[in-house]
Design a protein around this motif. Structure first.
Motif, PDB file in Angstrom:
ATOM      1  N   PHE A  32       0.926  -1.175  -0.054  1.00 36.42           N
ATOM      2  CA  PHE A  32      -0.031  -0.138  -0.093  1.00 36.42           C
ATOM      3  C   PHE A  32       1.018   1.409  -0.116  1.00 36.42           C
ATOM      4  CE2 PHE A  32      -3.574  -2.422   2.342  1.00 36.42           C
ATOM      5  CZ  PHE A  32      -3.811  -2.885   1.367  1.00 36.42           C
ATOM      6  N   ASN A  33       0.505   2.157  -0.771  1.00 36.89           N
ATOM      7  CA  ASN A  33       1.050   3.291  -0.975  1.00 36.89           C
ATOM      8  C   ASN A  33       1.617   4.061   0.718  1.00 36.89           C
ATOM      9  OD1 ASN A  33       0.763   3.214  -3.545  1.00 36.89           O
ATOM     10  ND2 ASN A  33      -0.715   4.812  -3.586  1.00 36.89           N
ATOM     11  N   LYS A  34       0.710   4.097   1.594  1.00 38.41           N
ATOM     12  CA  LYS A  34       0.932   4.686   2.708  1.00 38.41           C
ATOM     13  C   LYS A  34       0.705   3.389   3.688  1.00 38.41           C
ATOM     14  CE  LYS A  34      -0.491   9.497   2.919  1.00 38.41           C
ATOM     15  NZ  LYS A  34      -1.494  10.547   3.681  1.00 38.41           N
ATOM     16  N   ALA A  35       1.495   3.431   4.492  1.00 40.36           N
ATOM     17  CA  ALA A  35       1.326   2.234   5.351  1.00 40.36           C
ATOM     18  C   ALA A  35       0.190   2.491   6.507  1.00 40.36           C
ATOM     19  CB  ALA A  35       2.480   1.712   6.364  1.00 40.36           C
ATOM     20  N   ASP A  95      -9.065   6.332  10.311  1.00 37.80           N
ATOM     21  CA  ASP A  95      -9.013   7.352   9.331  1.00 37.80           C
ATOM     22  C   ASP A  95      -9.047   6.845   7.895  1.00 37.80           C
ATOM     23  OD1 ASP A  95      -6.435   6.460   8.717  1.00 37.80           O
ATOM     24  OD2 ASP A  95      -5.390   7.904  10.058  1.00 37.80           O
ATOM     25  N   ARG A  96      -8.971   7.635   7.102  1.00 42.31           N
ATOM     26  CA  ARG A  96      -9.107   7.403   5.549  1.00 42.31           C
ATOM     27  C   ARG A  96      -7.959   6.350   5.250  1.00 42.31           C
ATOM     28  NH1 ARG A  96     -11.414  12.472   2.438  1.00 42.31           N
ATOM     29  NH2 ARG A  96     -13.518  11.492   2.619  1.00 42.31           N
ATOM     30  N   ASN A  97      -6.634   6.215   5.932  1.00 37.48           N
ATOM     31  CA  ASN A  97      -5.830   5.553   5.617  1.00 37.48           C
ATOM     32  C   ASN A  97      -5.891   4.174   6.354  1.00 37.48           C
ATOM     33  OD1 ASN A  97      -3.588   5.353   3.861  1.00 37.48           O
ATOM     34  ND2 ASN A  97      -2.150   5.820   5.737  1.00 37.48           N
ATOM     35  N   SER A  98      -6.755   3.751   7.273  1.00 40.15           N
ATOM     36  CA  SER A  98      -7.163   2.661   7.995  1.00 40.15           C
ATOM     37  C   SER A  98      -7.387   1.456   6.954  1.00 40.15           C
ATOM     38  CB  SER A  98      -7.967   2.792   9.046  1.00 40.15           C
ATOM     39  OG  SER A  98      -7.599   3.690   9.932  1.00 40.15           O
ATOM     40  N   VAL A  99      -7.126   0.070   7.384  1.00 41.39           N
ATOM     41  CA  VAL A  99      -7.637  -0.872   6.698  1.00 41.39           C
ATOM     42  C   VAL A  99      -8.492  -1.597   7.364  1.00 41.39           C
ATOM     43  CG1 VAL A  99      -6.637  -2.851   5.562  1.00 41.39           C
ATOM     44  CG2 VAL A  99      -5.322  -0.707   5.390  1.00 41.39           C
ATOM     45  N   VAL A 100      -9.560  -2.205   6.658  1.00 39.31           N
ATOM     46  CA  VAL A 100     -10.480  -3.352   7.391  1.00 39.31           C
ATOM     47  C   VAL A 100      -9.833  -4.622   6.829  1.00 39.31           C
ATOM     48  CG1 VAL A 100     -12.905  -4.375   7.262  1.00 39.31           C
ATOM     49  CG2 VAL A 100     -12.520  -1.765   7.722  1.00 39.31           C
TER      50      VAL A 100
END
Ligand code: NAD
Ligand code: ZN
Length: 358
Positions: A32-35, A95-100
């Motif tokens: 992913f671009n941002k961890a 946040d928007r960068n979190s992962v489910v």
């Protein structure tokens, strides 16, 4: 491990299949671009006991991991749970960068995917399916919750970033759940691949004995079929509807029995038998239902509807199907093994056929 690529208009991703596939999680997260700083694992109580520790331990310590554990079963695909998970995610500061991460069967995959698709207008999600049936539900991007007025009525098309299908998880599945998964395997063969259907017929005993090589072959074949169909029609404008073979009646039975009263796969199996018999009335050259009845006995699928449930009620549930148009039921019918198409079927034909299934 083997890999099937799913290419849709909205996303391209890999399905990794085989024993240990879930161990690829850290690798996938690194792409992913941002961890992500926060990860939310959604699972159910049965799966949590078996596999949650393993998955949590695999995630890098620099990342905060939360988990939300649902009671197992179809009843959990509810608006109430959807709302509670969203609240939990907000409280925990996702946040928007979190992962489910969806860790579980189709129930967990469907609700977790829907949560991911709408949390802050959509965050990344990864499917780690744990049932045989979820070879189907984890691929293709249909995510949803149920409404008392109909199954999967609230949802989205939302593709995962990756699917890690760890076949070693299958070993703990109860017999009924295994059977439910085989229904979707047989479906993929019946709608798309005559050769695969012949292969299944010959391999039932070793499949039920969980022969690893053959089971993996089945899962790969099913996922390949799904990937091909979904790649050409992500949002079900046409072709994708064929994946619904057996589902018009199947979903109606799930609703009529009460969610959880019949497994998804058993409902679909009964629905496929029903659709095949209707097909035979329209296509005289088709002669399959007798053979399916024998096959159903071998798998242990039901071939009768539970007494006490009225054909009229079932018909009404069938009308709520998303393929219905202006109150007319549309079903996927078969021309020959490997070839199906969507047809409108009159109510009286359905009622008559239903009456013969008691
Ligand atoms: P499920 O998620 O309820 O799992 C079945 C049971 O097995 C549960 O009790 C669960 O706790 C247990 N379980 C899961 N993994 C286990 C393991 N490894 N060992 C032991 N027990 C385990 O049901 P399902 O059959 O996986 O999925 C059915 C759902 O999938 C339905 O809601 C259906 O609508 C949906 N579905 C969705 C799609 C799609 O394209 N999105 C396709 C097919 C089905
Ligand atoms: Zn299904």
């Amino acid at each position: 491990l083997s890999e099937v690529k799913v290419k849709t208009e909205s996303k391209e991703y890999s399905v990794h299949i085989g024993p240990g596939a879930s161990e690829m999680l850290p690798e996938v997260l690194k792409t992913f671009n941002k961890a992500p700083k926060t990860i939310l694992i959604i699972t159910d109580d049965v799966v949590a006991k078996l596999y949650l520790d393993k998955i949590e331990a695999a995630i890098d310590q620099s990342c905060t991991v939360h988990h939300f554990i649902l009671p197992n079963g179809e009843g959990s695909k509810s608006f109430q749970n959807y709302y509670e998970i969203q609240s939990f995610a907000l409280e925990k500061g996702l946040d928007r960068n979190s992962v489910v991460i969806a860790l579980g069967g189709g129930v967990v995959g469907d609700i977790a995917g829907f949560v991911a698709s709408t949390f802050m207008r959509g965050i990344k999600f990864i499917q780690i399916p744990t049932t045989l049936l979820a070879h189907d539900s984890a691929v293709g991007g249909k995510v949803a919750i149920n409404h008392p007025l109909g199954k999967n009525m609230i949802g989205a098309f939302y593709q995962p970033e990756a699917v890690l299908y760890d076949t070693s998880f299958i070993s703990t599945l109860p017999e009924g759940e295994l059977r439910s998964g085989f229904a979707e395997v047989v479906k993929h063969a019946l709608i798309w691949d005559k050769g695969f259907y012949e292969w299944i017929k010959e391999n039932i005993p070793s499949l039920e004995a969980l022969d690893e090589e053959r089971l993996m072959y089945c899962i790969e074949k099913g996922i390949q079929t799904k990937a091909e169909v979904v790649s050409s029609d992500e949002t079900e404008q046409g072709l994708r509807a064929i994946l619904n073979y057996g589902h018009t009646l199947g979903h109606a039975l799930e609703a009529a029995y009460g969610y959880g009263g019949i497994s998804h796969g058993d409902g679909v199996a009964l629905g496929m038998l029903f659709a095949t018999e209707l097909s035979e009335e329209l296509v005289p050259s088709l002669d399959l239902s007798k053979e399916l009845r024998t096959l159903w006995k071998k798998f242990g699928f039901p071939s009768k509807i539970k007494p006490g449930i009225h054909p009229e009620d079932i018909l009404n549930w069938m009308k709520k199907d998303k393929k219905s148009k202006s109150g007319h039921i549309h079903m996927v019918l078969m021309q020959e093994v490997g070839k199906v198409l969507l047809e409108s079927v009159p109510d009286d034909v359905i009622i008559k056929k239903l009456a013969s299934f008691y």
